[in-house]
Design an enzyme around this catalytic site. Structure first.
Site, PDB file in Angstrom:
ATOM      1  N   ARG A 331       6.933  -5.811  -3.071  1.00 43.58           N
ATOM      2  CA  ARG A 331       6.411  -4.456  -2.872  1.00 43.58           C
ATOM      3  C   ARG A 331       7.289  -3.661  -1.906  1.00 43.58           C
ATOM      4  O   ARG A 331       7.383  -2.437  -2.018  1.00 43.58           O
ATOM      5  CB  ARG A 331       4.959  -4.482  -2.390  1.00 43.58           C
ATOM      6  CG  ARG A 331       4.312  -3.105  -2.364  1.00 43.58           C
ATOM      7  CD  ARG A 331       2.843  -3.142  -2.019  1.00 43.58           C
ATOM      8  NE  ARG A 331       1.983  -3.390  -3.161  1.00 43.58           N
ATOM      9  CZ  ARG A 331       1.425  -2.425  -3.895  1.00 43.58           C
ATOM     10  NH1 ARG A 331       1.685  -1.152  -3.634  1.00 43.58           N
ATOM     11  NH2 ARG A 331       0.616  -2.733  -4.891  1.00 43.58           N
ATOM     12  N   GLU A 734      -4.356   2.199   1.776  1.00 47.38           N
ATOM     13  CA  GLU A 734      -3.033   1.891   2.309  1.00 47.38           C
ATOM     14  C   GLU A 734      -2.069   3.066   2.388  1.00 47.38           C
ATOM     15  O   GLU A 734      -1.293   3.148   3.353  1.00 47.38           O
ATOM     16  CB  GLU A 734      -2.392   0.776   1.470  1.00 47.38           C
ATOM     17  CG  GLU A 734      -3.103  -0.555   1.596  1.00 47.38           C
ATOM     18  CD  GLU A 734      -2.536  -1.594   0.661  1.00 47.38           C
ATOM     19  OE1 GLU A 734      -2.131  -2.667   1.133  1.00 47.38           O
ATOM     20  OE2 GLU A 734      -2.495  -1.336  -0.563  1.00 47.38           O
TER      21      GLU A 734
END
Length: 792
Positions: A331, A734
């Site tokens: 990621r 997030e």
């Protein structure tokens, strides 16, 4: 005073709904319990009679063979019931969440980090267990220890998991042909989760091998599987329950398994309920952190500030076991472009094994580290070309018809980062303030101001495709009250509140009529972790599916009983409209029950469109992107190195928000946590591999006085998600964390004034006072030379 501006979004035309239904700001479903001190966490659950307590015995070496472990004094301590070691585990001594086989619950012959659990003391009181644990006489044969990225690279440390490469185009050729080129290095530190509630679990043994566990976990299903694995029994004998957590931030996605497994092991061994609540110091010594990274970048660009090619290596300190380092470093690369298009690009991850805590999930899951690299590149180009960093950022954002393919070959279909940055710059008067700040800095010898505006483009979905699924269970009782259960966990972020709102909106009920119940593997099985910002997306759609199944049954029943067409039946706040009549919801439900209509249903959802091939580094790992931008202004004291956040303006894309107040709270909290990571939260290991920042006395997180003096947060208006998410909302857990990068770059802007903004300061994170003073001194002494080597 904190100034807060909230812009509520326009909602789609819908039936009249009660106050607090989806798309309005219902208060948190447990707020009254939090305020009164009645919200029950694991440590608040009354202990059954005869319950025992568990404490950990920890390694004092970073890497060593255990030559002798003397536990006689531990066993002899008053109140000790037994001491558990690896040999007492009836099943498999493994808690690796990815099946790597490199993470024993209790050490066997070798220890791999200082703080690794060696044994567990089971005693009649917590006091006895903790005091007995320190009496062990453990002898070691020390082995070479690798503690950081520099050592790991120099000594050829093996990778903790596979490396990944993403390429598009020909980056080496683009770099060689670029009219301007620069190379540099960025270091970003790790971060302690510092949840208010520490790791805790309470286990009850049952009949025929059953065991029930109350755990502070973000991933009840994984905890269930790990306990079953440790005990050597099938999953159906283990039930894990979570009512709420006092914070998680990713630190309870895999790390909660340790407490749950040891509590379960103690309950199995003694036949009594067993509880383990980690002391804060032990918690910080045992559990993993955010991965720290060292990122090397090489970028080619033209005089107008356009990126032409990028080559980047992202090296991460992963710790002693694989844990989730593979997907975390993946990621990081997924977000190494942040909101920017790289015409030719090559990205490579280097996940390094070290003899430190096994780093793990943390809010953003590697994304913020990757985005930090993208923002450094934009900053470097701005200094090299003499352009405003905002203009460089705007010239490189993704387009929607061209310049829209990511390094992993996903097409960006809805890029709005440029529009958000432009709108925010106008709203907060960025350009005028920037000029005023430069005037101020010319005449201020010791205080310098800085300003920066940075975007975020954050991909929403688990990159492990199979985790993008969720289940729910909804019951409607004959009095018209509703009970909702789903696979997500509540850690203070308001997920349960949003699930209540979905049922309220669909049934036309008030909040008093809808009750959320504890997440449990006994009601909704095979759940995914509440992580990746997907809690509301996944579980919301599952709850909606269950509710609509029941509604369809009620509509069919009502249409038949009252002889109306199904389309003439609507659920509203005033009751169920059936043709010309308005029937109370409870009346309809009771009539349906008498007619033997099922009033209970499961719901299931899987995210569409996504795919990912890790072998080729290509696919569509994300269902959609969430966007936003933040402008931060800071004041830096050049005598002390301290900084103060003067003002922050955030414009964030939450789609059609399910609950604007909760979402704004998440944006505020995410920003502050991100700013803390980048400015003050510093992890420190000594040369023996001992973590020295393992308590509030040595590890600093943001306090109330660290918040921005002026804090303006707005939700983007009229921006429903183009994808079919729950009521067209977007994830908000997030992405706001990345807004903290604006603070780091504002500090960098302030320091750049020391050489009249000629060179990039090359500020690493965290920008602690010591780091700021070092950079300031370097800029003064070296005339603005940085760690970047510029090639024209």
């Amino acid at each position: 005073m904190v100034e807060q501006t909230t812009v509520l979004q326009q909602t789609e035309a819908q039936p009249k709904s009660p106050a607090g239904a989806a798309s309005s700001s219902l208060r948190h479903e447990s707020a009254h319990l939090h305020v009164a001190g009645d919200a029950r966490y694991v440590d608040d659950v009354p202990l059954p009679q005869g319950a025992v307590h568990v404490a950990l015995g920890l390694s004092s070496r970073a890497h060593a063979r255990i030559t002798h472990m003397g536990l006689d004094a531990v066993r002899a301590y008053p109140g000790v019931v037994c001491v558990l070691t690896a040999q007492d585990i009836p099943g498999h001594n493994q808690v690796s969440p990815v099946g790597a086989g490199d993470e024993p619950l209790l050490a066997e012959d070798t220890v791999f980090f200082c703080g690794q659990p060696l044994f567990a003391v089971v005693a009649q009181t917590r006091h006895a267990a903790r005091h007995a644990a320190v009496l062990a006489q453990v002898e070691y044969e020390d082995l070479p220890a690798i503690l950081n990225i520099e050592q790991a690279r120099a000594q050829g440390s093996p990778l903790v998991c596979r490396s990944l490469e993403m390429t598009r185009g020909d980056a080496p050729h683009a770099l060689a042909q670029a009219p301007h080129r620069l190379a540099g290095q960025l270091a970003v530190g790790g971060q302690e989760h510092f949840y208010l509630e520490g790791q805790a679990a309470l286990a009850w043994p049952g009949e025929d091998g059953e065991i029930r566990i109350c755990s502070s976990t973000q991933h009840p299903t994984e905890t269930q599987h790990m306990v079953a694995h440790i005990l050597g029994r099938p999953n159906n004998l283990v039930t894990v329950e979570v009512r709420r957590m006092g914070g998680g931030f990713g630190g309870k996605e895999t790390q909660a398994n340790i407490a749950a497994c040891l509590a379960a092991l103690a309950a199995e061994r003694t036949g009594k309920p067993a509880k383990l609540r980690m002391d804060r110091d032990d918690d910080m010594l045992v559990t993993g952190k955010r991965h720290d990274f060292v990122i090397d970048y090489d970028v080619g660009f033209n005089a107008q500030g356009h990126v032409l090619g990028v080559d980047m290596q992202l090296a991460a300190r992963c710790g002693w076991s694989a844990d989730l380092s593979g997907p975390v470093t993946d990621r990081a690369m997924f977000h190494a472009d942040n909101a920017y298009y790289y015409p030719d690009v090559r990205l490579r991850s280097i996940p390094l094994r070290t003899n430190t805590q096994s780093n793990t999930a943390f809010r953003g899951f590697g994304g913020p580290q990757g985005a930090a690299a993208a923002e450094r590149i934009m900053e470097e180009i701005a200094f090299a070309t003499g352009l405003d960093p905002l203009d460089v950022r705007l010239r490189n954002v993704y387009g929607t018809t061209d310049r829209n393919v990511t390094p992993y070959h996903m097409t960006v279909e809805d890029s709005i980062a440029g529009e958000i940055m432009t709108q925010l710059a106008a709203d907060c008067d960025y350009r005028k303030r920037r000029e005023q700040i430069r005037v101020f800095n010319r005449t201020s010898p010791h205080l310098r101001r800085g300003i920066a505006l940075t975007p975020v483009k954050f991909g929403i979905s688990f990159t492990a495709t199979h985790f993008n699924q969720a289940g729910a269970l909804v019951h409607v009782y004959t009095d018209g009250s509703v009970q909702v259960n789903h696979g997500g966990t509540e850690m203070g972020q308001g997920l349960h509140t949003k699930m209540v709102q979905i049922a309220m909106r669909e049934f036309g009920l008030s909040k008093e009529r809808v009750r959320i119940t504890a997440t449990t593997t006994g009601k909704v099985p095979n759940t995914s972790a509440t992580a990746a910002s997907s809690g509301a997306d996944l579980n919301g759609m599952a709850v909606l599916a269950a509710v609509r199944t029941i509604k369809d049954r009620l509509v069919a029943f009502a249409a038949d009983k009252w002889h109306v067409a199904p389309e003439q039946i609507r659920f509203t706040a005033d009751g169920v409209v059936v043709g010309a009549e308005v029937i109370p919801f409870a009346t309809l439900v009771n009539a349906a029950y008498m007619a033997r209509i099922s009033l209970s249903s499961t719901g299931f959802y899987k995210t569409p469109k996504i795919s990912w091939d890790g072998a080729t580094g290509r696919g569509r790992p994300f269902y959609y992107f969430a966007y936003g931008a933040a402008c931060a202004e800071v004041l830096v004291d050049l005598l002390t190195g301290e900084n103060r956040i003067e003002r922050v303006d955030i414009l964030h894309d939450a789609g059609q928000s399910l609950n604007p107040d909760i979402d704004i709270g998440q944006i505020e909290g995410g920003f502050v946590q991100g700013a803390g990571w980048l400015t003050m939260e510093e992890l420190f290991w000594d040369t023996a591999g001992r973590l020295r920042t393992h308590a509030p006395s040595t590890y600093k997180i943001p306090a109330c006085s660290d918040r921005p003096r002026i804090f303006n947060v707005k939700l983007l208006e009229n921006a429903p998600n183009r994808e079919e998410t729950i009521f067209r909302s977007k994830a908000v857990g997030e992405p706001p964390f990345v807004h903290g990068l604006a603070v780091l770059h504002a500090i960098s802007d302030a320091l750049a004034s020391l050489n009249d903004y000629r060179t990039c300061p090359g500020l690493n994170a965290p920008a602690t006072p010591e780091q700021i003073l070092r950079v300031a001194e370097r800029l003064r002494q070296q005339g603005g030379e940085t760690n970047a080597q510029v090639h024209a």
